[in-house]
Design an enzyme around this catalytic site. Structure first.
Site, mmCIF file in Angstrom:
data_model
loop_
_atom_site.group_PDB
_atom_site.id
_atom_site.type_symbol
_atom_site.label_atom_id
_atom_site.label_comp_id
_atom_site.label_asym_id
_atom_site.label_seq_id
_atom_site.Cartn_x
_atom_site.Cartn_y
_atom_site.Cartn_z
ATOM 1 C CB ILE A 176 -0.916 0.015 1.237
ATOM 2 C CG1 ILE A 176 -1.767 -1.262 1.246
ATOM 3 C CG2 ILE A 176 -1.789 1.259 1.209
ATOM 4 C CD1 ILE A 176 -2.605 -1.392 2.490
ATOM 5 N N PRO A 177 0.870 2.004 -1.101
ATOM 6 C CG PRO A 177 0.324 2.976 -3.158
ATOM 7 C CD PRO A 177 0.045 1.787 -2.285
ATOM 8 C CB CYS A 178 0.604 4.711 3.232
ATOM 9 S SG CYS A 178 2.000 3.663 3.628
ATOM 10 C CG HIS A 179 5.012 6.542 -0.459
ATOM 11 N ND1 HIS A 179 4.845 5.169 -0.469
ATOM 12 C CD2 HIS A 179 5.374 6.896 -1.707
ATOM 13 C CE1 HIS A 179 5.125 4.735 -1.695
ATOM 14 N NE2 HIS A 179 5.434 5.744 -2.461
ATOM 15 N NE ARG A 180 3.308 5.748 -5.468
ATOM 16 C CZ ARG A 180 3.358 4.568 -6.093
ATOM 17 N NH1 ARG A 180 2.272 3.895 -6.335
ATOM 18 N NH2 ARG A 180 4.505 4.083 -6.454
#
Length: 108
Positions: free
Chosen positions: A56-60
DNA sequence: GTCCTGACGAGTA
DNA sequence: GTACTCGCCAGGA
């Protein structure tokens, strides 16, 4: 998995995973896509759980203003900014992303 | 089993 | 222009 259990969270992960590289989305945007524009808070909470780190690209996912969460990042605010920057995301400031240029849209 | 808090966002005073 | 409140769902104490 228990889809009938955490229906809400699963939906969040499903959408967030679809965010392409070099693009960012706001919590409210994800919430709107899932049909709950008022649940931006839960979107952030869902990412906080982050059952699938690395997937999960939570940084995006940033604030509606394009600001990243300093102190709440998985590894650190610098790491989050570096990752986004490395993906081609433009930064207006050290804590603000150029949403008007890198904002992700469905079907993009 | 119950109460409160928690990566937000938008509207209202 | 700034400050505060409400809404939503789930998890932890």
């Amino acid at each position: 998995m228990s889809i009938s259990h955490t229906h809400f969270f699963e939906r969040v992960y499903e959408i967030v995973e679809q965010i392409p590289k070099g693009r960012v989305a706001s919590y409210g945007q994800v919430a709107t896509l899932m049909g709950a524009p008022r649940c931006a808070r839960q979107v952030g909470f869902a990412l906080h759980s982050n059952p699938r780190p690395g997937i999960i690209p939570c940084h995006r996912v940033v604030f509606a203003d394009g600001r990243i969460c300093e102190g709440f990042a998985f590894g650190g605010p610098e790491v989050q900014r570096s990752m986004l920057e490395a993906e081609g995301v433009v930064f207006l400031d050290e804590t603000h992303v150029d949403m008007k240029t890198c904002r992700w849209e469905v079907g993009l």
